[in-house]
Each structure stands twice: as C-alpha cells, then as structure tokens.
Design a protein around this motif. Structure first.
Motif, mmCIF file in Angstrom:
data_model
loop_
_atom_site.group_PDB
_atom_site.id
_atom_site.type_symbol
_atom_site.label_atom_id
_atom_site.label_comp_id
_atom_site.label_asym_id
_atom_site.label_seq_id
_atom_site.Cartn_x
_atom_site.Cartn_y
_atom_site.Cartn_z
ATOM 1 N N PRO A 193 12.546 54.823 31.319
ATOM 2 C CA PRO A 193 12.002 55.983 32.037
ATOM 3 C C PRO A 193 11.715 57.158 31.102
ATOM 4 C CG PRO A 193 13.757 54.989 33.311
ATOM 5 C CD PRO A 193 13.752 54.275 31.994
ATOM 6 N N ARG A 216 17.567 64.249 36.920
ATOM 7 C CA ARG A 216 18.428 63.849 38.037
ATOM 8 C C ARG A 216 18.840 65.047 38.900
ATOM 9 N NH1 ARG A 216 21.583 59.302 38.652
ATOM 10 N NH2 ARG A 216 21.412 58.806 36.433
ATOM 11 N N SER A 231 18.655 54.340 41.087
ATOM 12 C CA SER A 231 18.927 54.613 39.671
ATOM 13 C C SER A 231 20.408 54.626 39.319
ATOM 14 C CB SER A 231 18.320 55.965 39.289
ATOM 15 O OG SER A 231 19.063 57.035 39.855
ATOM 16 N N SER A 234 22.326 52.334 36.625
ATOM 17 C CA SER A 234 21.812 52.216 35.269
ATOM 18 C C SER A 234 22.329 53.329 34.369
ATOM 19 C CB SER A 234 20.277 52.259 35.284
ATOM 20 O OG SER A 234 19.767 52.338 33.973
ATOM 21 N N GLN A 236 20.422 54.387 31.994
ATOM 22 C CA GLN A 236 19.213 55.152 31.694
ATOM 23 C C GLN A 236 19.001 56.245 32.744
ATOM 24 O OE1 GLN A 236 17.153 55.031 29.129
ATOM 25 N NE2 GLN A 236 18.045 53.221 28.133
ATOM 26 N N PRO A 238 17.213 58.680 35.317
ATOM 27 C CA PRO A 238 15.947 58.606 36.043
ATOM 28 C C PRO A 238 15.030 59.759 35.653
ATOM 29 C CG PRO A 238 17.636 59.531 37.459
ATOM 30 C CD PRO A 238 18.319 59.112 36.188
ATOM 31 N N LYS A 239 13.741 59.522 35.784
ATOM 32 C CA LYS A 239 12.743 60.556 35.518
ATOM 33 C C LYS A 239 11.727 60.543 36.658
ATOM 34 C CE LYS A 239 14.438 61.292 31.325
ATOM 35 N NZ LYS A 239 15.053 62.566 30.883
ATOM 36 N N CYS A 313 12.920 54.586 37.041
ATOM 37 C CA CYS A 313 14.329 54.301 36.770
ATOM 38 C C CYS A 313 14.469 52.793 36.566
ATOM 39 C CB CYS A 313 15.231 54.772 37.920
ATOM 40 S SG CYS A 313 14.930 53.946 39.499
ATOM 41 N N GLU A 314 15.667 52.348 36.247
ATOM 42 C CA GLU A 314 15.982 50.923 36.204
ATOM 43 C C GLU A 314 16.735 50.536 37.471
ATOM 44 O OE1 GLU A 314 16.640 49.882 31.472
ATOM 45 O OE2 GLU A 314 18.371 50.499 32.666
#
Length: 488
Positions: A193, A216, A231, A234, A236, A238-239, A313-314
């Motif tokens: 992201p 976030r 999200s 994860s 990672q 989020p964006k 996001c993942e």
C-alpha cells in the motif's frame, strides 16, 4: 517508442526505405487489395504458390523483397477492415520480425477503405503491448525489442492529420497501460500500500495533480470501519489514496474512479487454497488501472474533472484479523456481518464509495478484481459491467468497444439482494454461490444511492495465467475513453 503518421499511398510504399514494412490485407478480398505493382506481384506469387492464403491471421515474411526498398516485408491477413481486426493483424505481423534487427517499421494497409484514428490507436496498442518487458525483479529478462520507431502510412496529408491525433491518444493510453502493468506485476513485498501511495504522489508531481494519502488515524476519524477491518490482520499500514485531476471548471461535477487496492489477498481467516495464490498480488488491479488512467490523463489533459480513490491494504490472517461472524460498521453507518473474510474487496470499496459522496460526482465507477464468479460467467475476454443507470452503462460499454477493452453488462435485479440478508447486521458480505458476481455488485449498490454508479468486475481480465502470466493493464483503455467522452 516513437509513433508518427506519413502520407504515402499504396503506390508509394515500395519507395519507403525502412527496416521493415508490414502490409495488412483483408481476408477473402483478393480483388480489393490496393497495392503498388511490385507488392502486388509478390502477393500474387505467394497466393498462387500456396505460401499465403487470405485467411485471418496468416502471415508471410519476405527478406530483401525484389522491387521494394524495405529490407523486410510482412504480409498479414486481418479478419476484416475494422480497427479491432487491424490491431490483431499488426500484432501478428510484428511477431514475424520481433526477434530480428528491425529498429523501425512502417505499417500500411491494402484496404479500399481509409485508415482512421481508431486504426492508429490499434497500431499503438498492438506494438506497445509487444514491446513491454517486465524486469523490475528480473534483471535476467530478455532484452526489450529493438523497435524504436513505428510509422503508419496513409493515403494523404489530411488522413495523416486525423491518424496523428489517434496516435497521440493511443500513446497516452499505452503509457497508462504500461504503468498499470508495471504496478500489478510487482510482487507483493514490493508493491505494498505504501508503494501505491508513493506512485500516486509521483504521478501528481509529474503531471500537476493533487494527491492526498489518508493514514489509519485519518480513516478512523472518518469512521471507515469496514476498510480498516480488512487491514487489521496485516503489518503493512493501510493507505487511502485520493488523486484529483482538475481539467475543467471547479463547478463541474467530477467523474470518480474507485480502484480496489488489495496488494495481496490470502483470503484472511477464510484462507484461499495454496495453488495459484501467488496470483493474488494482482488483486490490486483496480488500483493499478486508476493510476494508469491518471497517467493517460496527464498526457491528454482533457477538459474534465476526475477524482481517483484507492483504498489499499493487505488481507492477511493473524491474531488480529477479522473472523467469520464478526460485525463491522461501515462509514455509511450500515453494519456488515462478515460471513467470508475472502470477500474483502467489497468491504474496502464500500467505504470508498461513501467517501465519494463528498465530491458530488457526476458519476462513480468502481473497478475491482472482485469475484471468481465473474470469471466463470464471462471468462477472460470481457469485464463484467454492472449499473442500474442505463446511460452510464451504455457510455462505459461504448468506451470499451471503441478501445478494444470490452465489457458485458450484467443484471442487477432487486431479487438478488435477498441473498445478502443477515440476522445480525444490516447485511452480510456474501450471498450463496449462485450469482456470486451479481450479489457482490448488489452489496456495493447499497452504498451508492446518492449518485450514478457503475461497477467493473475485472477478475477475468486484469491478468493472464500460465506461460503468459502477467498483468494486462485493463481496463485503462476503457476508463480513459470513458473519461474523454465526458470532456467538454
């Protein structure tokens, strides 16, 4: 690659000094082929000897052809004189010389009808696709083709001007397609992201767009409970990416493009089978197509306002991940029972669709690799198109036809909504297996009451599997043509 148009009628083709000349013929129309005597002689000899037949896709390569200044000559047969068939023929013709030393090529037709702007766009699409080589994580990849210049030969200067405009549009679309392919082809440990956010900022800086990336905490303040729920499993962050292209007056309502940006989809707790899970790096194909469309807009600068929204996001399974049976509250205030954590794309899109309301849009189109059910329904040739707005659906369908990036309209009957009923929330995030692509679209529809909306399910068209595995860059051509059709 440089593209240009040149006024050179069929009689002048033999005098053009170039590395390669590709002549497109029309299937089954031997008498209609318009060619100079030297070319006509070569063609007739090939037809008589059986080396070539006027059947779709057939090609003949001739090295150092007699009476022709081009060092290489390729005859290739198109199904008809239309632009779509011309694109396929150019691709087949170039394949015959791709491995050789040609650095420049001239493409011409033997059609009675003149080539137009759509043929020019087809030429660019075919050659740009053939020239693309992914090498970001593969330095051992084969060298890119040597082709540096392509010329489309047309009848006269007037035709050259019209074709030149088509070439310009085609090059802009091709640049967008290449960006989308490059983003989607990168592995998920590269294309995170944060990577998508950085690419959006790079585009904004290069082309004068506005770009904002919500973190976030920003999403929490907005109440994006559905997006953030996906999200939370994860590492990672989020964006939520917001891109703005302002080509028209500030008072003009924008087109909003919403791209699903799941940079890797394990399925979460409802984990996917391991076979072919690597292809879930392509689950951000919708996001990639929005970035690619903005890349094209940066080149073409149409008089229209466009907003790009990319929730990214993942979807990973860990101790914090959402579980089947969890209930989350979306930005709209509607609650959702998560019956399947692998139906996560609609969970991030629904908050983006609610966020889109603030722009008072003329129309919103979301783009997502959303359902395997759409692949079963339509295969890999057409994207699924869902909309309750007939005019918007027709406009998107026409843009797909014009750009050779085809879509097929699917139903949205109210009865399909019954499958989303839940005893514990306003809705479930999935229905049964039957009509899965439709019930997914019906879920999204619940968040779009305040504007005209359409949904493109690109699960079958965003990438290819097997030996040709890789992103296609679709539906950047469709989206770009759609946006251009709304320019003032």
């Amino acid at each position: 690659m440089e593209f240009r148009a040149q006024a050179a009628g069929s009689q002048a083709l033999t005098a053009i000094a170039t590395d390669a000349l590709i002549v497109v013929l029309s299937a089954g129309e031997a008498k209609a082929q318009q060619l100079a005597p030297a070319l006509a002689s070569l063609l007739n000899d090939a037809l008589k000897s059986g080396d070539l037949a006027l059947k779709t896709g057939r090609t003949l390569y001739i090295h150092r052809p007699a009476g022709v200044k081009a060092q290489r000559l390729v005859f290739v047969v198109a199904a008809d004189t239309g632009a779509k068939a011309f694109k396929a023929a150019v691709g087949a013709g170039y394949a015959a010389i791709k491995q050789g030393g040609a650095k420049q090529v001239v493409v011409a037709s033997a059609f009675e009808a003149a080539l137009g702007a759509t043929h020019a766009q087809a030429l660019v699409a075919a050659l740009s696709d053939a020239a693309y080589v992914y090498r970001h994580t593969k330095p051992s990849a084969p060298a890119a083709p040597m082709l540096a210049k392509a010329t489309l030969a047309v009848a006269d200067a007037k035709a050259a001007k019209a074709v030149g405009e088509g070439l310009a549009r085609g090059q802009a679309v091709a640049a967008g397609v290449e960006l989308a392919r490059e983003c989607a082809n990168r592995p998920a440990n590269h294309a995170t992201p944060s990577f998508l956010a950085a690419e959006a900022k790079k585009l904004a800086k290069a082309h004068g767009f506005k770009c904002e990336v919500l973190e976030r905490k920003d999403c929490e303040k907005l109440g994006m409970g559905s997006f953030l729920a996906v999200s939370q499993g994860s590492e990672q962050p989020p964006k939520f990416i917001v891109l703005r292209y302002e080509g028209a007056a500030k008072t003009a309502a924008p087109i909003v493009l919403v791209g699903k940006g799941i940079t890797f989809d394990t399925g979460g707790i409802s984990i996917k089978p391991s076979a072919e899970m690597d292809e879930m790096k392509f689950d951000m194909g919708g996001a990639a197509s929005v970035l690619g469309t903005f890349r094209a807009l940066g080149e073409l600068k149409p008089r229209v306002n466009v907003v790009g929204l990319i929730p990214s996001c993942e979807n990973m399974p860990d101790g914090r991940a959402i579980k089947p049976g969890d209930v989350v509250t979306s930005m709209s205030g509607q609650t959702i029972e998560i019956l399947n954590t692998d139906a996560e794309g609609r969970l991030i899109l629904c908050d983006a669709l609610t966020y889109a309301e603030r722009f008072k849009p003329a129309a919103v189109v979301d783009i997502a690799t959303l359902t395997g059910a759409c692949v079963i329904a339509l295969g890999h040739h057409r994207s699924g198109l869902f909309s309750a707005d007939d005019a918007l659906a027709a406009s998107l369908q026409a843009a797909g036809d014009e750009s050779f990036d085809l879509a097929w309209r699917m139903p949205l009957d109210d009865e399909y909504e019954e499958a989303l009923k839940s005893n514990f929330a306003d809705m479930g995030n999935v229905g049964g297996r039957a009509g899965g692509a439709i019930t997914a679209a019906m879920f999204l529809k619940k968040f779009t009451a305040k504007y005209p909306w359409a949904h493109l399910d690109i699960a079958g068209t965003a990438w290819k599997s097997g030996a040709a595995k890789g992103a296609t860059g679709r539906p950047v051509p469709l989206l770009t043509h759609f946006v251009l059709s709304k320019a003032r």
